[in-house]
Design a protein around this motif. Structure first.
Motif, PDB file in Angstrom:
ATOM      1  N   SER A  35      54.196 -28.888 -17.040  1.00 44.97           N
ATOM      2  CA  SER A  35      52.955 -28.179 -16.715  1.00 44.97           C
ATOM      3  C   SER A  35      52.644 -27.118 -17.759  1.00 44.97           C
ATOM      4  O   SER A  35      51.510 -26.994 -18.228  1.00 44.97           O
ATOM      5  N   ILE A  36      53.651 -26.360 -18.144  1.00 49.91           N
ATOM      6  CA  ILE A  36      53.440 -25.250 -19.070  1.00 49.91           C
ATOM      7  C   ILE A  36      53.194 -25.751 -20.492  1.00 49.91           C
ATOM      8  O   ILE A  36      52.369 -25.204 -21.217  1.00 49.91           O
ATOM      9  N   GLY A  84      69.014 -28.169 -18.842  1.00 46.77           N
ATOM     10  CA  GLY A  84      68.103 -28.267 -19.979  1.00 46.77           C
ATOM     11  C   GLY A  84      67.757 -26.933 -20.609  1.00 46.77           C
ATOM     12  O   GLY A  84      66.822 -26.847 -21.416  1.00 46.77           O
ATOM     13  N   ILE A  96      53.744 -20.057 -14.008  1.00 46.58           N
ATOM     14  CA  ILE A  96      52.704 -21.028 -13.609  1.00 46.58           C
ATOM     15  C   ILE A  96      51.505 -20.279 -13.007  1.00 46.58           C
ATOM     16  O   ILE A  96      50.351 -20.607 -13.291  1.00 46.58           O
ATOM     17  N   ASP A 131      66.031 -33.966 -22.982  1.00 46.03           N
ATOM     18  CA  ASP A 131      66.604 -33.323 -21.795  1.00 46.03           C
ATOM     19  C   ASP A 131      66.740 -31.822 -22.030  1.00 46.03           C
ATOM     20  O   ASP A 131      67.351 -31.119 -21.227  1.00 46.03           O
ATOM     21  N   LEU A 132      66.180 -31.366 -23.115  1.00 52.89           N
ATOM     22  CA  LEU A 132      66.274 -29.958 -23.456  1.00 52.89           C
ATOM     23  C   LEU A 132      64.891 -29.310 -23.275  1.00 52.89           C
ATOM     24  O   LEU A 132      63.969 -29.577 -24.032  1.00 52.89           O
ATOM     25  N   MET A 133      64.776 -28.484 -22.240  1.00 52.53           N
ATOM     26  CA  MET A 133      63.462 -27.952 -21.879  1.00 52.53           C
ATOM     27  C   MET A 133      62.876 -27.054 -22.978  1.00 52.53           C
ATOM     28  O   MET A 133      61.683 -27.090 -23.237  1.00 52.53           O
ATOM     29  N   SER A 134      63.719 -26.251 -23.620  1.00 52.36           N
ATOM     30  CA  SER A 134      63.207 -25.365 -24.666  1.00 52.36           C
ATOM     31  C   SER A 134      62.655 -26.158 -25.850  1.00 52.36           C
ATOM     32  O   SER A 134      61.738 -25.705 -26.535  1.00 52.36           O
ATOM     33  N   LEU A 168      62.882 -29.602 -10.662  1.00 52.90           N
ATOM     34  CA  LEU A 168      61.676 -28.766 -10.577  1.00 52.90           C
ATOM     35  C   LEU A 168      61.329 -28.206 -11.950  1.00 52.90           C
ATOM     36  O   LEU A 168      60.155 -28.087 -12.313  1.00 52.90           O
ATOM     37  N   GLN A 169      62.383 -27.858 -12.724  1.00 52.01           N
ATOM     38  CA  GLN A 169      62.138 -27.245 -14.040  1.00 52.01           C
ATOM     39  C   GLN A 169      61.502 -28.244 -15.010  1.00 52.01           C
ATOM     40  O   GLN A 169      60.736 -27.849 -15.886  1.00 52.01           O
ATOM     41  N   ARG A 229      57.861 -28.026 -14.133  1.00 54.68           N
ATOM     42  CA  ARG A 229      57.256 -26.770 -14.607  1.00 54.68           C
ATOM     43  C   ARG A 229      57.151 -26.775 -16.134  1.00 54.68           C
ATOM     44  O   ARG A 229      56.180 -26.277 -16.705  1.00 54.68           O
ATOM     45  N   THR A 230      58.155 -27.344 -16.797  1.00 55.31           N
ATOM     46  CA  THR A 230      58.126 -27.422 -18.263  1.00 55.31           C
ATOM     47  C   THR A 230      56.952 -28.294 -18.714  1.00 55.31           C
ATOM     48  O   THR A 230      56.229 -27.948 -19.660  1.00 55.31           O
ATOM     49  N   TYR A 259      57.435 -18.206 -19.435  1.00 53.72           N
ATOM     50  CA  TYR A 259      58.419 -19.109 -18.821  1.00 53.72           C
ATOM     51  C   TYR A 259      59.795 -18.940 -19.453  1.00 53.72           C
ATOM     52  O   TYR A 259      60.804 -18.865 -18.748  1.00 53.72           O
ATOM     53  N   GLU A 260      59.843 -18.868 -20.778  1.00 51.02           N
ATOM     54  CA  GLU A 260      61.136 -18.681 -21.457  1.00 51.02           C
ATOM     55  C   GLU A 260      61.772 -17.356 -21.035  1.00 51.02           C
ATOM     56  O   GLU A 260      62.968 -17.283 -20.769  1.00 51.02           O
ATOM     57  N   LEU A 268      59.238 -27.113 -24.899  1.00 51.28           N
ATOM     58  CA  LEU A 268      58.339 -25.955 -24.927  1.00 51.28           C
ATOM     59  C   LEU A 268      58.016 -25.490 -26.349  1.00 51.28           C
ATOM     60  O   LEU A 268      57.134 -24.672 -26.538  1.00 51.28           O
ATOM     61  N   LEU A 280      66.285 -35.606 -16.581  1.00 49.50           N
ATOM     62  CA  LEU A 280      66.468 -34.493 -15.635  1.00 49.50           C
ATOM     63  C   LEU A 280      65.342 -34.496 -14.609  1.00 49.50           C
ATOM     64  O   LEU A 280      64.220 -34.085 -14.925  1.00 49.50           O
ATOM     65  N   ASN A 298      61.629 -19.062 -29.460  1.00 44.75           N
ATOM     66  CA  ASN A 298      60.365 -19.663 -29.010  1.00 44.75           C
ATOM     67  C   ASN A 298      59.340 -18.585 -28.662  1.00 44.75           C
ATOM     68  O   ASN A 298      58.144 -18.721 -28.935  1.00 44.75           O
ATOM     69  N   LYS A 336      49.616 -18.828 -15.884  1.00 50.33           N
ATOM     70  CA  LYS A 336      48.886 -19.908 -16.565  1.00 50.33           C
ATOM     71  C   LYS A 336      47.606 -20.252 -15.794  1.00 50.33           C
ATOM     72  O   LYS A 336      46.519 -20.348 -16.372  1.00 50.33           O
ATOM     73  N   ASP A 359      60.845 -32.371  -2.996  1.00 51.57           N
ATOM     74  CA  ASP A 359      60.207 -31.108  -3.422  1.00 51.57           C
ATOM     75  C   ASP A 359      59.738 -31.184  -4.886  1.00 51.57           C
ATOM     76  O   ASP A 359      58.750 -30.550  -5.265  1.00 51.57           O
TER      77      ASP A 359
END
Lengths: 118, 144
Positions: free
Chosen positions: A62-63, B104, B23, A33-36, A55-56, A59-60, B47-48, A39, A52, B113, B26, A80
């Motif tokens: 996708s990236i 998050g 995005i 649940d931690l986006m960083s 939207l993030q 995006r997380t 992003y970060e 990443l 979670l 990062n 990217k 959405d």
């Protein structure tokens, strides 16, 4: 290597979007649940499990290059979020199972952590 | 190839659109056939930095300067600035509010990062005058 359609069956999940990617293949799994955290490492070929439904999260994924998202504990995203996932080509699944049980089932079927650890 | 510059406006506290600029970057790099590893590194760092701006900065911009041999991403905000940049660079240090953690983010991993995934990173910040995070990525894959 397991297909998205197999993951959906293993996790008793509904596919909210991305049915057309049912043959996409996965080697790795990450539950967070931690986006960083998501990443911070290579995620190609991975399925991303999270509680979670935001939207993030999309995006997380996708990236970081994750190939699908599973929302655990029946977390249902807003329309959405589903629309963004569709646009990004990221399948969304929802499972009633907990994070622990979901990860356990995928582990049993051969998936590893994103660094290849078992 | 000729260089390409693009600038995206990023708004403080706008979590609906937070991440959109990265995005776009990217997808731009992908369409220009940069190697996947480079595309991912640029996107992660962008992003970060973009999330940092949305959570901690004021309104600002994410700009990208794309060249054959290097990609430069500048994220500039006009917010309150960082009191102690050295401390902010330490993994685990964060001043994030609980509501950001519930989404998050805010675990003190953003700047570390960025450092890990960029080839060069320069962060300048002045209290009351905002923050500038400059990130440089060298294209060693050369398939453009």
């Amino acid at each position: 290597m397991i297909k998205l359609s197999t993951i959906a069956t293993i996790l008793d999940s509904d596919v909210l979007t991305g049915e057309e990617h049912k043959d996409r293949e996965f080697l790795y799994c990450r539950g967070s649940d931690l986006m960083s955290d998501v990443l911070s490492a290579f995620a190609q070929g991975s399925v991303f499990l999270t509680g979670l439904a935001t939207l993030q999260a999309v995006r997380t994924a996708s990236i970081s290059g994750a190939g699908a998202i599973v929302f655990v504990r029946n977390k249902k995203p807003n329309p959405d979020v589903v629309a963004l996932a569709k646009e990004e080509g990221i399948p969304l699944l929802v499972t009633p199972l907990s994070m622990f049980v979901s990860c356990g089932r995928l582990y049993q079927h051969g998936l590893t952590g994103v660094n290849g650890n078992r | 190839m000729p260089s390409i510059q693009k600038t995206f406006h990023v708004t403080k506290n706008d979590f609906i659109h937070a991440g959109e600029a990265s995005i776009h970057v990217k997808n731009l790099l992908k369409s220009l056939n940069y190697v996947p590893d480079l595309v991912r590194r640029v996107a992660i760092c962008g992003y970060e930095a973009e999330m940092n701006l949305v959570m901690h900065g004021g309104d600002g911009e994410l700009s990208v300067d794309v060249n054959a041999d290097r990609i430069i991403v500048d994220v500039i905000d006009h917010g309150q600035g960082i009191a102690d940049v050295e401390l902010a660079m330490q993994e685990g240090y964060s001043t994030a509010k609980d509501e950001y953690r519930e989404m998050g983010f805010g675990a003190g991993m953003g700047l570390p990062n960025i450092k890990k995934n960029s080839d060069e990173m320069v962060i300048t910040s002045e209290q009351g005058n905002g923050t500038h995070v400059k990130m440089v990525f060298f294209n060693k894959g050369l398939n453009v």
